[in-house]
Write an enzyme that holds these catalytic residues in place. Structure first.
Site, PDB file in Angstrom:
ATOM      1  CE  LYS A 159      -0.740  -5.494  -5.044  1.00 63.87           C
ATOM      2  NZ  LYS A 159       0.251  -3.902  -4.882  1.00 63.87           N
TER       3      LYS A 159
ATOM      4  N   GLY B 264       0.644  -0.922   0.041  1.00 60.30           N
ATOM      5  CA  GLY B 264      -0.140  -0.336   0.088  1.00 60.30           C
ATOM      6  C   GLY B 264       0.819   1.057   0.296  1.00 60.30           C
TER       7      GLY B 264
ATOM      8  CB  THR C 195      -4.031   1.330  11.691  1.00 58.73           C
ATOM      9  OG1 THR C 195      -2.789   0.101  11.167  1.00 58.73           O
ATOM     10  CG2 THR C 195      -5.000   1.227  11.542  1.00 58.73           C
TER      11      THR C 195
ATOM     12  CD  GLU D  57      -1.081  11.021  24.968  1.00 54.57           C
ATOM     13  OE1 GLU D  57      -0.753  12.216  24.398  1.00 54.57           O
ATOM     14  OE2 GLU D  57      -1.990  10.531  24.473  1.00 54.57           O
TER      15      GLU D  57
ATOM     16  CG  HIS E 229      -2.515  10.063  21.671  1.00 57.56           C
ATOM     17  ND1 HIS E 229      -1.252  10.467  22.645  1.00 57.56           N
ATOM     18  CD2 HIS E 229      -2.231  10.136  20.407  1.00 57.56           C
ATOM     19  CE1 HIS E 229      -0.282  10.188  21.866  1.00 57.56           C
ATOM     20  NE2 HIS E 229      -1.073   9.892  20.247  1.00 57.56           N
TER      21      HIS E 229
END
Length: 293
Positions: free
Chosen positions: A43, A18, A102, A213, A251
């Protein structure tokens, strides 16, 4: 030495063919990583040639790629809807380390593949993370290698991708054993505690930089772990001192509710166990320099 990733790491990329997979595979190759294969069932049997002439084979499954190449790391570059199946495939193939780049992965999916990983020998980093780099050895993910060109005595674990890069740059003259971007989702595979435990056990890591954080209680839990288990100097930076209550900051897990999860409460918890905390990245970097001196 380093933690989790070293010069012996052989990396495959799930989703290599990709656009994002191609771009970052090239960047990993440029930084010296050993990329031994990609995975795309449609592929399988083809190859991809990258700049510099490196030819990387494409396999139909993670299991096939591991059997053919001896791969021990997978970097996942697939859309959020397909991330769970990709990670489960890697876990079922007994891949030792899976780095999930991701973002936007449903929490339910993460919870399910994390639970499966806990019952196996697979370590997950992420999701929604920049990955991991051991300078001079290997780079798995999207961390810009040029921000940390030198190996050195520091270990870095961070919730934030961009703050990982900034701290690597701030302390690049000193150098790092390993920098781990763990991601800021509410559920992640590798936590501050996991990385700090590994840095404590690594003889070449002399001091630990921790970036947290607002939101959740991961930093408070890390403070308790540090108090009970860590003998090396630890310096921290907590992002979000000026964040307004009730507003998500970047986030999914970075949200403050009342007095819970504020930067100030995390700072106090860490300082109570001897961790020096900076209010800015540059201040934290200077505190680290002072510790090493």
């Amino acid at each position: 030495m380093s933690i989790f990733l070293d010069s012996d790491s052989k990396i495959i990329v799930q989703g290599m063919t990709g656009a994002e997979g191609m771009k970052h595979t090239q960047r990993m190759l440029n930084s010296g990583s050993t990329i031994v294969g990609g995975v795309n069932p449609k592929k399988a049997g083809t190859t991809v040639t990258f700049e510099g002439g490196t030819e990387v084979p494409v396999f139909g499954s993670v299991r096939e790629a591991m059997s053919s190449t001896g791969a021990n790391v997978s970097v996942v570059f697939v859309p959020a809807v397909a991330t769970k199946s990709a990670v489960v495939e890697a876990i079922n193939a007994r891949m030792p380390l899976v780095v999930v780049i991701t973002e936007g992965v449903p929490i339910k999916d993460t919870a399910e593949f994390y639970a499966l990983a806990r019952e196996s020998d697979t370590r997950i980093i992420g999701p929604n993370c920049p990955g991991i780099i051991s300078p001079g050895q290997s780079n798995a993910g999207i961390i810009p290698a040029e921000t940390a060109p030198n190996p050195g005595p520091l270990g870095l674990v961070s919730k934030s991708g961009t703050l990982t890069y900034q701290m690597m740059f701030e302390l690049s003259d000193i150098g790092f054993t390993t920098c781990v971007g763990i991601g800021g989702d509410p559920i992640i595979g590798t936590t501050h505690i996991s990385a700090i435990r590994a840095f404590q056990a690594d003889p070449d890591t002399k001091a630990i930089m921790m970036i947290g954080e607002i939101g959740g209680d991961a930093e408070e839990a890390a403070a308790k772990f540090i108090q009970e288990n860590v003998t090396k100097p630890v310096v921290a930076y907590i992002a979000g001192f000026t964040a307004p209550e009730g507003k998500t900051m970047g986030h999914a897990g970075a949200i403050v509710s009342g007095s819970s999860g504020t930067a100030e409460s995390k700072k106090l918890a860490l300082e109570a166990v001897g961790v020096k905390v900076g209010r800015t990245p540059s201040q934290a970097a200077q505190l680290m320099r002072d510790c090493l001196q």
